[in-house]
Design a protein around this motif. Structure first.
Motif, mmCIF file in Angstrom:
data_model
loop_
_atom_site.group_PDB
_atom_site.id
_atom_site.type_symbol
_atom_site.label_atom_id
_atom_site.label_comp_id
_atom_site.label_asym_id
_atom_site.label_seq_id
_atom_site.Cartn_x
_atom_site.Cartn_y
_atom_site.Cartn_z
ATOM 1 N N LEU A 187 0.820 -1.211 0.000
ATOM 2 C CA LEU A 187 0.000 0.000 0.000
ATOM 3 C C LEU A 187 0.853 1.260 0.000
ATOM 4 C CD1 LEU A 187 -2.877 -0.988 2.449
ATOM 5 C CD2 LEU A 187 -2.983 -0.768 -0.040
ATOM 6 N N THR A 188 1.978 1.219 0.703
ATOM 7 C CA THR A 188 2.866 2.382 0.758
ATOM 8 C C THR A 188 3.405 2.721 -0.625
ATOM 9 O OG1 THR A 188 3.513 1.802 3.012
ATOM 10 C CG2 THR A 188 4.945 3.328 1.828
ATOM 11 N N GLN A 189 3.908 1.716 -1.330
ATOM 12 C CA GLN A 189 4.449 1.957 -2.664
ATOM 13 C C GLN A 189 3.347 2.368 -3.641
ATOM 14 O OE1 GLN A 189 6.923 -1.268 -3.991
ATOM 15 N NE2 GLN A 189 8.216 -1.158 -2.184
ATOM 16 N N ALA A 190 2.186 1.733 -3.526
ATOM 17 C CA ALA A 190 1.079 2.065 -4.422
ATOM 18 C C ALA A 190 0.623 3.508 -4.211
ATOM 19 C CB ALA A 190 -0.086 1.106 -4.200
ATOM 20 N N GLU A 191 0.522 3.934 -2.968
ATOM 21 C CA GLU A 191 0.085 5.306 -2.688
ATOM 22 C C GLU A 191 1.109 6.327 -3.169
ATOM 23 O OE1 GLU A 191 -2.797 6.742 -1.545
ATOM 24 O OE2 GLU A 191 -3.575 4.735 -1.880
ATOM 25 N N GLN A 192 2.379 6.018 -3.012
ATOM 26 C CA GLN A 192 3.419 6.931 -3.474
ATOM 27 C C GLN A 192 3.361 7.076 -4.998
ATOM 28 O OE1 GLN A 192 7.456 5.698 -2.622
ATOM 29 N NE2 GLN A 192 8.246 7.751 -2.907
ATOM 30 N N LEU A 193 3.243 5.963 -5.690
ATOM 31 C CA LEU A 193 3.157 5.993 -7.146
ATOM 32 C C LEU A 193 1.871 6.684 -7.599
ATOM 33 C CD1 LEU A 193 4.365 5.201 -9.841
ATOM 34 C CD2 LEU A 193 3.359 2.928 -9.556
ATOM 35 N N LYS A 194 0.772 6.385 -6.919
ATOM 36 C CA LYS A 194 -0.514 7.011 -7.252
ATOM 37 C C LYS A 194 -0.420 8.531 -7.101
ATOM 38 C CE LYS A 194 -5.393 6.959 -6.107
ATOM 39 N NZ LYS A 194 -6.446 6.518 -5.238
ATOM 40 N N PHE A 195 0.172 8.985 -6.040
ATOM 41 C CA PHE A 195 0.329 10.422 -5.805
ATOM 42 C C PHE A 195 1.114 11.080 -6.933
ATOM 43 C CE2 PHE A 195 2.860 13.959 -4.118
ATOM 44 C CZ PHE A 195 1.849 14.788 -3.675
ATOM 45 N N MET A 196 2.237 10.471 -7.316
ATOM 46 C CA MET A 196 3.062 11.033 -8.390
ATOM 47 C C MET A 196 2.303 11.074 -9.713
ATOM 48 S SD MET A 196 6.952 9.580 -7.759
ATOM 49 C CE MET A 196 6.596 8.184 -8.766
ATOM 50 N N LEU A 197 1.590 10.012 -10.019
ATOM 51 C CA LEU A 197 0.874 9.949 -11.293
ATOM 52 C C LEU A 197 -0.304 10.920 -11.329
ATOM 53 C CD1 LEU A 197 0.987 6.093 -11.795
ATOM 54 C CD2 LEU A 197 2.184 7.812 -13.173
ATOM 55 N N GLU A 198 -1.049 10.993 -10.242
ATOM 56 C CA GLU A 198 -2.184 11.931 -10.200
ATOM 57 C C GLU A 198 -1.689 13.374 -10.268
ATOM 58 O OE1 GLU A 198 -5.586 9.359 -7.880
ATOM 59 O OE2 GLU A 198 -4.305 10.663 -6.692
ATOM 60 N N ASP A 199 -0.539 13.621 -9.695
ATOM 61 C CA ASP A 199 0.055 14.954 -9.751
ATOM 62 C C ASP A 199 0.428 15.338 -11.184
ATOM 63 O OD1 ASP A 199 0.852 17.263 -8.269
ATOM 64 O OD2 ASP A 199 2.948 16.671 -8.532
#
Length: 80
Positions: free
Chosen positions: A15-27
């Motif tokens: 979940l930590t890695q997924a949220e970090q990647l999700k944040f970068m992509l949504e940004d």
């Protein structure tokens, strides 16, 4: 016409890695979906057609290689 956001499916059991990647992509203006493993991702693909898939390799159940093989063997996803 308003351009549509590109859709990305993240397949990641951390979940930590997924949220970090999700944040970068949504940004960067992507619409992001997340599945915790390959089986959940295959179920998600029944309801959506992402432009891109980013998958972990080591996951519970089917691993990233098996997941990719199943996705690529489906003609529906040949452009993904």
């Amino acid at each position: 016409m308003i351009p549509t956001k590109k859709k990305i499916l993240i397949v990641e059991d951390s979940l930590t890695q997924a949220e970090q990647l999700k944040f970068m992509l949504e940004d960067n203006e992507y619409e992001v979906f997340h599945a915790l493993d390959g089986e959940a991702a295959l179920r998600a693909l029944e309801d959506m057609l992402p432009d891109f898939i980013i998958s972990d390799v080591v996951m519970p159940g089917i691993d990233g290689y098996q997941f990719c093989k199943r996705v690529k063997s489906n003609p529906k996803y040949k452009e993904t």
